[in-house]
Design a protein around this motif. Sequence first.
Motif, PDB file in Angstrom:
ATOM      1  N   LEU A 521       4.971   1.053  -3.889  1.00  0.00           N
ATOM      2  CA  LEU A 521       5.589   1.716  -5.042  1.00  0.00           C
ATOM      3  C   LEU A 521       4.958   3.072  -5.324  1.00  0.00           C
ATOM      4  O   LEU A 521       5.637   3.989  -5.787  1.00  0.00           O
ATOM      5  CB  LEU A 521       5.463   0.823  -6.280  1.00  0.00           C
ATOM      6  N   GLU A 522       3.663   3.195  -5.055  1.00  0.00           N
ATOM      7  CA  GLU A 522       2.953   4.455  -5.294  1.00  0.00           C
ATOM      8  C   GLU A 522       2.110   4.768  -4.054  1.00  0.00           C
ATOM      9  O   GLU A 522       1.052   4.180  -3.855  1.00  0.00           O
ATOM     10  CB  GLU A 522       2.047   4.357  -6.521  1.00  0.00           C
ATOM     11  N   ARG A 523       2.597   5.678  -3.238  1.00  0.00           N
ATOM     12  CA  ARG A 523       1.919   5.963  -1.969  1.00  0.00           C
ATOM     13  C   ARG A 523       0.458   6.363  -2.180  1.00  0.00           C
ATOM     14  O   ARG A 523      -0.406   6.037  -1.354  1.00  0.00           O
ATOM     15  CB  ARG A 523       2.682   7.085  -1.247  1.00  0.00           C
ATOM     16  N   SER A 524       0.168   7.036  -3.285  1.00  0.00           N
ATOM     17  CA  SER A 524      -1.208   7.475  -3.536  1.00  0.00           C
ATOM     18  C   SER A 524      -2.153   6.297  -3.725  1.00  0.00           C
ATOM     19  O   SER A 524      -3.364   6.429  -3.548  1.00  0.00           O
ATOM     20  CB  SER A 524      -1.262   8.375  -4.769  1.00  0.00           C
ATOM     21  N   SER A 525      -1.586   5.121  -4.068  1.00  0.00           N
ATOM     22  CA  SER A 525      -2.447   3.969  -4.316  1.00  0.00           C
ATOM     23  C   SER A 525      -2.923   3.296  -3.036  1.00  0.00           C
ATOM     24  O   SER A 525      -3.667   2.316  -3.094  1.00  0.00           O
ATOM     25  CB  SER A 525      -1.717   2.946  -5.188  1.00  0.00           C
ATOM     26  N   GLU A 563      13.365  -1.720  -7.574  1.00  0.00           N
ATOM     27  CA  GLU A 563      12.660  -0.521  -7.118  1.00  0.00           C
ATOM     28  C   GLU A 563      11.820  -0.809  -5.874  1.00  0.00           C
ATOM     29  O   GLU A 563      11.750   0.011  -4.943  1.00  0.00           O
ATOM     30  CB  GLU A 563      11.763   0.006  -8.235  1.00  0.00           C
ATOM     31  N   LEU A 564      11.221  -1.996  -5.823  1.00  0.00           N
ATOM     32  CA  LEU A 564      10.391  -2.351  -4.676  1.00  0.00           C
ATOM     33  C   LEU A 564      11.235  -2.417  -3.403  1.00  0.00           C
ATOM     34  O   LEU A 564      10.841  -1.873  -2.362  1.00  0.00           O
ATOM     35  CB  LEU A 564       9.715  -3.697  -4.935  1.00  0.00           C
ATOM     36  N   VAL A 565      12.397  -3.059  -3.466  1.00  0.00           N
ATOM     37  CA  VAL A 565      13.253  -3.143  -2.290  1.00  0.00           C
ATOM     38  C   VAL A 565      13.692  -1.754  -1.846  1.00  0.00           C
ATOM     39  O   VAL A 565      13.709  -1.437  -0.653  1.00  0.00           O
ATOM     40  CB  VAL A 565      14.471  -4.047  -2.563  1.00  0.00           C
ATOM     41  N   ARG A 566      14.041  -0.911  -2.797  1.00  0.00           N
ATOM     42  CA  ARG A 566      14.492   0.440  -2.452  1.00  0.00           C
ATOM     43  C   ARG A 566      13.380   1.252  -1.812  1.00  0.00           C
ATOM     44  O   ARG A 566      13.635   2.035  -0.884  1.00  0.00           O
ATOM     45  CB  ARG A 566      15.030   1.138  -3.705  1.00  0.00           C
ATOM     46  N   ARG A 567      12.170   1.086  -2.291  1.00  0.00           N
ATOM     47  CA  ARG A 567      11.054   1.812  -1.686  1.00  0.00           C
ATOM     48  C   ARG A 567      10.790   1.334  -0.253  1.00  0.00           C
ATOM     49  O   ARG A 567      10.515   2.137   0.643  1.00  0.00           O
ATOM     50  CB  ARG A 567       9.794   1.648  -2.531  1.00  0.00           C
TER      51      ARG A 567
END
Length: 644
Positions: A521-525, A563-567
Motif C-alpha cells: 500500500l505504501e512503497r516507502s514502507s 485498495e490493496l487488490v488494486r495496488r
Amino acid sequence: MRSAFAAIFLLLSTLTAPALAGEFIVLCYHDVQTLVDDPDGMSVSRDNLVAQFSWLRENGYHPVSIDDLLAAQAGEKPLPPKAVLLTFDDGYASFYSLVFPLLKAFDFPAVVAPVGRWVDAEAGSLVAYGDTLVPRERFMTWEQLREVAASGLVEVASHSFDLHYGIQANPQGNEQPAMIARYYDAATGSYETDAAYESRLRADFERNSALFEQHLGMRPRVMVWPYGAYNRTAQALAREQGMDIALTLETGANRPSENLGAVRRILLLNDPSLRDFVWHLHNPLWERQAPVRVVHADLDYIYDPDPAQQEINLGLLLDRVQQLGVNTVYLQAFADPDGDGVADALYFPNRHLPMRADLFNRVAWQLKTRIGVEVYAWMPVLAFTLGEESDLVQVWKSDGTTAPDPDQYRRLSPFSPHALRWVGEIYEDLAKHAVFDGLLFHDDALLSDFEDAHPAALAAYRAAGLPEDIGTLHADPSLKRRWTRLKIQTLDDFTLHLAEVVRHWRPALKTARNLFALPVLERSSEAWFAQSLPRFLENYDYTALMAMPYMEEAGNPEAWLEELVRRVAETPDALSRVVFELQSVDWRRDNAPIPAARLAAQMRLMARLGARHYGYYPDDFIKGHPDIEKLMPVMSLRSHPYVP
C-alpha cells in the motif's frame, strides 16, 4: 487394489500440450486390458491405446527412444518435432501380449519398467502388489523381457527391485513410499538413520542392476521412480548404478538440455477415450492454472495429550477441509501454544527444539491422501527459541545501544552463520520426516528500519561498502535505500537457502511467503519491513499477502481491501501469483470472530476486482468457525471450470 498412499503420487497429472521445438513429452501408461476392469483407474483398453497411437501418428507426433534423448542432449541430433516418449510402468504381462505387437506394427519405441522382485518371483507364486497379493503371472518373465529388449524398440528400465510398496513412516502407522520414507520402528520408537536409509536404497538398486545383467545381459540405464517418489539422495544412488536418466510423475514438457535425472511424465488415468486424450493434449493442466483456495490451520488446535482426542480433532479438520472444497492447506509445523509467533517446539523430529508431538507428517499425509489437497508446511524463518540474546536481531536505539526489540518477534539474525545452520538443519529434519508440497515462510522474516545491528550484520554492511553506524544509514535517504535493498536480499537469500535444503528431499517443492500489506500500500514502507512485493514475485511461487484489515485497524475494511487488490494489480501478472489471506478473527479485539457472511462478501469483492487466489486464517475446526455454509459458495472449487 493399490494401498491408499499411492493416490497422492499417481493421481497428479494430465496430458500436455503438443511439444514445442526441442521439447518432448512423456506419456505414462500402466496395464493394458482388452476389457478394462480396474477400480484403481490405472488401466487403458487395447482399443483406446490403438486409437491413441493412430492419432499420434496421423497428427505428426514422433515417438522417440532413450537413445534419441541422449543424442539430443549431447548435441548430436535434434529431436523431431512433437517428440513423445511412451512409457509403461510395472512390467505387466499385457505389455508383452498386447502392447509389444502394437509397437512393432506402428514401429514405435517405448520404455517398460518392471519391478525386479515381481519378475524374479517363482511361477505360480503370489507377489505383494500394493496392499494385495496377485498372481506372479500378472507380470512379464525374464524371457519376455529379453525378447522385447532384443527387438531394438524397447528400453527395459528399473522400477526398483523391491521399493514399490509402503513402509510405516510415523508412529500413527501411515504407510508412505519406501523410496522416500524413513522407516519408523514402532518397537523402539525410532526412525531409520540417514546411513540406514541410504544403505537400503543402494542395496536395492545394486540388486536390481545385477539381476538385469544376469538375465538380460545389460544393466539398466533408466530409473522409473515407484509412485513417482524420489529425492536427490535417491538420484545420486541411481547414478552410481549408471542410471543417469530417471522418470518422475511431475507434470510438464521436457527439454533434452535439462536434467534427464528428473524427466516429467503425464499419467494416463481412467482409460481416456480418444476425445478426452486429444482434449487434454491441447489443454495441458499447467496452462489451466486452478485458483488457489487456502485454509490456514493450526496444529496447535489438533494437538492433545490424549491420542484419542487428537485423532478426533484431526477428523474434524479433515471433514471441514473436505466440505469446503478447497485445494490448499497451509499447515502449522511448529508449536506456538502461547501465541507469540515464536516456535517453542516442533511437530516433527529434529535436532534443536523439543518435539511437542510427532504430528505434522500424520496430518499432512491424511490431508493429501484422504482429501487430495496440497499441503504447505507453515514454518518460521527466524523466530525460534534458539541461541542466546547475542544471536538475535538487534535493534539500534537513539542512544547508540542495541538490544532485541521487545515489541517484535524474538528472531535470530539472518546475518548470523549460526542461525543459517540451525534453521537449515531444522528445515532439513522437517523434509526428511514428512511428505508435503510446499513451504509457507512465516511473517517473522522482516527487519525494521532500525534493524539489524547484530555484529554479523554490521560486518555485512561494511563488506557492501555501507557505514556500520545505523544512525548514519537511517539518516541518509540514499544510504537507507541501499541498506534496505541489502536487508531485503539477505532475507530472500535466507529463505531461498532453506527452500534449497528442503528440495534435496522434496524436489518438487513449491514456496510461498507471508508479506505484510503495508509495503504494498505504501512503497516507502518497504524499509520498515525489508519486504518487497516485486522481489517476492521474483523469488517465490506464491506471495501470501496478509489482507487483514482489522489487524491494520482499517476504518473501512472493504475499502481497504479494494485498495490493496488494486495496488497489487499495478504490478504486471501479480494477481496470478498473490494469495490474499483474510483474517477470520479480530486479534485486536479479544479474538472476536469475523462473521462468516462478511468474510464471504470480502472474498467476492476481491474476486470482482481480479483477485484469483484467496483464503483465510485461522480456521477453527474445533468450534466450526467460520460457518462452512456461508463460505462454501466462494471457497469451493468442486464446480469451478478450472478443475477437470
